[in-house]
Write an enzyme that holds these catalytic residues in place. Structure first.
Site, short mmCIF file in Angstrom:
data_model
loop_
_atom_site.label_atom_id
_atom_site.label_comp_id
_atom_site.label_asym_id
_atom_site.label_seq_id
_atom_site.Cartn_x
_atom_site.Cartn_y
_atom_site.Cartn_z
N ASP A 150 0.84 -1.20 0.00
CA ASP A 150 0.00 0.00 0.00
C ASP A 150 0.87 1.26 0.00
OD1 ASP A 150 -2.02 1.79 0.29
OD2 ASP A 150 -2.84 0.94 2.13
N ASP A 176 -10.32 4.03 -1.65
CA ASP A 176 -11.04 3.07 -0.82
C ASP A 176 -12.54 3.11 -1.10
OD1 ASP A 176 -8.55 2.91 0.21
OD2 ASP A 176 -9.17 3.07 2.30
C1 GAL Z 1 -5.60 2.31 2.59
C2 GAL Z 1 -5.98 1.12 1.73
C3 GAL Z 1 -6.99 0.31 2.51
C4 GAL Z 1 -6.38 -0.15 3.82
C5 GAL Z 1 -5.81 1.03 4.59
C6 GAL Z 1 -5.01 0.59 5.80
O1 GAL Z 1 -4.67 3.08 1.90
O2 GAL Z 1 -6.49 1.56 0.52
O3 GAL Z 1 -7.45 -0.78 1.74
O4 GAL Z 1 -5.38 -1.08 3.53
O5 GAL Z 1 -5.00 1.84 3.80
O6 GAL Z 1 -4.45 1.66 6.50
#
Ligand code: GAL
Length: 660
Positions: A405, A469
């Site tokens: 990520d 998200d």
């Molecule tokens: C976001 C990601 C989510 C989750 C989250 C955790 O950037 O898109 O799916 O993993 O971080 O902090």
């Protein structure tokens, strides 16, 4: 004459106060039923709690909201007109872009088109005479909901009767479409499965039916073993090549047998990955015990019997720094690494290898998460400058899947963020994972930057998020699906566009990482979610609370024919055939020569939808099968039509199948 005139005047003066429309400000209504993607609706001020301002013009009255926003109003007799000025609030910050829509009795009567930050407001004036419902929508402008602060400025109703009243979407009782699995064995594995030669092999045959059941295999390569009681295949992946293995299951009620083609080679994930990810259910609360329980439930609930096999930890399993603002759980605060630079899990994850072993013992696979940046999105240790060490550690612990990520990687690249900079960390980790002595599926999470679908596969990815998200955009599953379908040309076996997780049943509110509660979507919308993801061949990761699975949620998640559409070996993402503003077809070619077709209605009223053979590339009489109900509907000449519920999808298979 004089008398008549004075009588007329007198009538006018009597009638005026009775018939003149009264102004009812939108901001004076109860706004607690306004659903929006982030924060709460603001009365007479913007989402940033400043005066409502659009391109420099300040408005005393109005409502500041955030995409995706939905507000439903019931109109009394005497409702004349709704007027407003709409636009993105000046304080939103650059990048905000939204679409305002007004629906009267389900018909879209105003559509602002994409409105950007700094653009002057647009006037809305909508006739309400004779109407009974009004819906105000603020959708994202096609680039995610970040900074999407939309203002309904000066919004008012002209009414001569009772005030408009907010209402919530009509409640729909859950209904079950998936037939109960029978007692005889039914094999639910995809036709093809990829693994790398020489690496450890693990596969649990997904099979429904009464246990105990006995499994057997013909033509199983000698490096593999099948446990006849559990249906778990282990061993070492044989040398490169295609192995057509005949797998069978038998119990006192019957037997089933099918070919499983193991493709030993470089490509993993020949069909979309399936499993569970903790994020939208448990956020920063996740523990080792909860992950083990998730693996138990995948088996106990029957989810693993239809193919859900990855058990994936998301963020928050490492250590975070003490942080006065975020206030992480003290048990999750600590040094990121030991003196040798080895990454340290936090106290809730005392034994990462033990956890993977536990998951593997059930025949399931284990996944984890990190960021190429110094810190993850929730502020935990990332892999920055320790990539090689971390990749080795993940393999040593036995993990089978990595979600990578972007998060704080922005802090270590230039502001311009060139394509090379976007690709670099993923290329690096992709190479490292490929060099590990086990199969590790690589999921890129960078929200679609740099058109990742064009290069994700090249740099070693097996799937990549195509947008931000979905947690903030649940109202937009249809729009998200349409957007995701635009990238269909780049999708192929081993390379999947990922529009984010399935969020149905109990999920935690993404705003602030709330505790799981029943999701906002109607039962029909929850079916639509699954149908759309099946038609797009999107990875199927359930991200709700497994401890609260009910009969309805399980029936949505565990329909083997719907999953069969998703797992079809051609790996095609459906193409879109637009019919009108609200309705469209999704058409997905299947390996057996038939087509999966979604008759989709993104509108807020039921609508007839027609799938004409011309649009599907078919002609004559064609067999149609209801995929959810597992029933043949008969042969249809020229077209198939259905009345599709509001926000619904009717999922059918059309056309003759050819023998494999
Ligand atoms: C976001 C990601 C989510 C989750 C989250 C955790 O950037 O898109 O799916 O993993 O971080 O902090």
């Amino acid at each position: 004459m004089t008398i008549r005139r004075s009588l007329a005047l007198c009538l006018a003066c009597w009638a005026a106060p009775l018939f003149a429309a009264e102004t009812v400000w939108l901001d004076s209504l109860d706004l607690s039923t306004m659903r929006q993607g982030w924060g709460r609706p603001q009365v007479n001020r913007s989402m940033r709690e400043k005066p409502l301002t659009i391109a420099g013009t300040v408005f005393a009255h109005g409502v500041g909201t955030h995409a995706t926003s939905t507000y439903r109003v019931l109109l009394a007799r005497g409702s004349e007109r709704f007027t407003a000025t709409v636009g993105v609030d000046d304080a939103a910050g650059a990048g905000g872009s939204v679409v305002f829509q007004v629906l009267v009795d389900g018909k879209r009567v105003f559509n602002s088109g994409v409105m950007k930050h700094g653009q002057p407001g647009k006037p809305v004036s909508v006739d309400l005479r004779g109407a009974t419902t009004l819906i105000l929508l603020v959708n994202d402008g096609g680039d995610g909901v970040r900074n999407d602060h939309g203002n309904w400025a000066d919004a008012q109703f002209a009414v001569t009767g009772a005030r408009p009243k907010p209402f919530v979407a009509p409640k729909e009782d859950p209904y079950v479409l998936t037939p109960e699995p029978g007692p005889a064995p039914r094999l639910n594995f995809p036709a093809v499965y990829g693994a790398r030669p020489g690496n450890p092999f693990l596969y649990r045959i997904p099979a429904q039916g009464t246990r105990p059941m006995t499994f057997s295999a013909l033509n199983l390569p000698s490096s593999l073993r099948l446990d006849p009681d559990t249906g778990i295949i282990t061993g070492t992946t044989p040398p490169a090549g295609k192995y057509h293995i005949q797998l069978a299951a038998r119990n006192p009620r019957g037997g089933a047998s099918r070919t499983f083609t193991l493709v030993s080679g470089d490509t993993l994930s020949l069909t979309p990955q399936m499993g569970w990810n903790h994020w939208y259910a448990h956020y920063h609360r996740i523990t080792d015990a909860m992950m083990r329980e998730a693996a138990d439930i995948l088996i106990r609930s029957g989810m693993a019997d239809v193919g859900y096999d990855y058990v994936n930890i998301d963020d928050c399993w490492m250590n975070a720094e003490a942080d006065a603002k975020r206030k992480p759980d003290p048990a999750r605060v600590g040094p990121f690494r030991d003196a040798q630079g080895r990454l340290l899990p936090n106290a809730h994850f005392p034994d990462m290898k033990g956890l993977a072993d536990y998951i593997h013992a059930k025949g399931l696979k284990a996944g984890l998460y990190t960021s190429p940046g110094p810190k993850t999105c929730a502020g935990y240790a990332g892999a920055w400058q320790h990539e090689e060490q971390d990749a080795r550690l993940f393999a040593e612990w036995g993990y089978d899947f990595l979600k990578y990520d972007w998060c704080s990687y922005s802090t270590v690249v230039s502001k311009e963020r060139t394509l090379d900079e976007m690709q670099r960390p993923y290329r690096l980790m992709g190479d490292l994972l490929r060099r590990q002595p086990r199969d590790i599926v690589f999921n890129l999470c960078q929200y679609g930057m740099g058109d990742v679908w064009k290069w994700g596969a090249e740099i070693g990815g097996h799937s990549w998020r195509t947008a931000g998200d979905l947690g903030y955009e649940l109202d937009r599953i249809f729009e998200v699906a349409l957007k995701n379908c635009e990238h269909r040309a780049w999708q192929k076996p081993g390379a999947w566009n990922d529009p984010d997780y399935l969020q149905i049943g109990y999920i935690g509110n993404a705003r602030g990482g709330g505790l799981p509660e029943p999701c906002d979507l109607s039962p029909t919308e929850q079916y639509s979610f699954m149908s759309l993801w099946a038609l797009m061949a999107s990875p199927l990761f359930y991200s709700g609370d497994l401890t609260r699975l009910d009969e309805f949620t399980l029936n949505v998640l565990c329909n083997p024919e719907v999953i069969g559409v998703n797992q079809d070996p051609l790996g095609q993402c459906a193409r879109v055939e637009r019919l009108d503003d609200d309705t469209f077809l999704l058409v997905k070619d299947l390996a057996d020569g038939s087509k999966a077709v979604g008759l989709c209605n993104a509108g807020y009223e039921a609508a007839p939808v027609v799938a004409s053979w011309g649009k599907l590339g078919l002609s004559g009489a064609q067999p149609v099968r209801d995929v959810w109900r597992h029933t043949n509907l008969g042969r249809f000449q020229g077209e198939f039509r259905a009345e599709v519920k509001r926000r619904g999808v009717v999922l059918v298979r059309v056309g003759e199948t050819r023998a494999p």
